[in-house]
Structures are given as C-alpha cells and as structure tokens.
Enzyme design. Structure first.
Site, mmCIF file in Angstrom:
data_model
loop_
_atom_site.group_PDB
_atom_site.id
_atom_site.type_symbol
_atom_site.label_atom_id
_atom_site.label_comp_id
_atom_site.label_asym_id
_atom_site.label_seq_id
_atom_site.Cartn_x
_atom_site.Cartn_y
_atom_site.Cartn_z
ATOM 1 N N CYS A 33 0.869 -1.173 0.000
ATOM 2 C CA CYS A 33 0.000 0.000 0.000
ATOM 3 C C CYS A 33 0.906 1.223 0.000
ATOM 4 O O CYS A 33 2.134 1.100 0.059
ATOM 5 C CB CYS A 33 -0.995 0.001 1.159
ATOM 6 N N CYS A 68 3.575 -0.522 -8.381
ATOM 7 C CA CYS A 68 4.168 -1.832 -8.128
ATOM 8 C C CYS A 68 4.800 -2.359 -9.421
ATOM 9 O O CYS A 68 4.126 -2.449 -10.446
ATOM 10 C CB CYS A 68 3.098 -2.803 -7.636
ATOM 11 N N CYS A 119 -2.369 1.485 -4.254
ATOM 12 C CA CYS A 119 -1.115 2.168 -4.615
ATOM 13 C C CYS A 119 -1.001 2.377 -6.118
ATOM 14 O O CYS A 119 0.053 2.760 -6.613
ATOM 15 C CB CYS A 119 0.100 1.433 -4.064
#
Length: 132
Positions: free
Chosen positions: A11, A89, A85
C-alpha cells in the site's frame, strides 16, 4: 505453487492496510507462507489506530516499521497484493497480482479501522485457501 508460497502486500505508506494484511497472514498461516509488506511512499511509523485494532484481536504489530517497495521484493514474491497504490508496483512475468479495494485507514480512529481490519481478515482467509 511449489514449495512455500511468498506473498507481498503493498500500500502507499505501508503503515495500515499492508501491515494488517501481513500480520493476519502470518498469524493465520504461520510458517506455511512467507510474508512481506512494503509501501510505494513509506510513512514514518505504523498507523497507531491499526496497531490498536490489531491488538484487540491479539496480534501485536507495534514493533513493525514501514518499508520501501523494491523490485527485489516483488521479484521474490509469488503473489503481489496491492491496496490503493495504483501502478507503482513493478510488474514481472510469472507473478500473480491482485488488487484489494480497501478503505484507507490513514488519519482514521480505531472505530473506522476495525471494519477494514475485519475485511482484510476475510480476504486473507480466502488467500490462504488458494495458496497454502
């Protein structure tokens, strides 16, 4: 997944949702799963309301600290679970990616964090059934 599966929870601040998810997975799956958590912009400390909410269910995350998301952490994980997020990633072939749509506990009191904690537990229990 051959061997022990590895899960990375991500996150933004690695201070609430991902910390609670990692703690739930470690608590419920024990040593059957390798657990990591990280944040795309880690905070200074774990959210005190998340610490309190987890303590209410007997899980102590008070010694945890937010960690920065690295490509190595993603590379070393079989499953990467993001929680708000966005696209920060890194994506590697052969990894399983999930996105859990969870409310952000940042700035919330423990009353608002409890339902998030409980929703995370349900998601983690489902994950364990799939991978462990």
């Amino acid at each position: 997944m051959p061997g022990k599966p590895s899960v990375l929870f991500v996150c933004v601040h690695n201070a609430g949702r991902s910390q609670m998810a990692a703690a739930w997975l470690a608590h419920l799956a024990g040593d059957r799963v390798e657990v990591r958590s990280a944040g795309s912009a880690p905070g200074d400390a774990v959210n005190p309301a998340a610490v309190e909410a987890m303590a209410e269910v007997g899980i102590d995350i008070s010694a945890e600290a937010p960690k920065v998301l690295t490509a190595d952490a993603v590379r070393a994980s079989d499953v990467c679970i993001t929680m708000g997020c966005g696209d920060t990633c890194p994506v590697f072939p052969g990894k399983r990616y999930l996105d859990w749509d969870l409310a952000d506990p940042a700035g919330q009191g423990v009353d608002a964090v409890r339902p998030i904690r409980d929703e995370i537990r349900i998601l983690v229990e489902g994950l364990i059934e799939e991978i462990a």
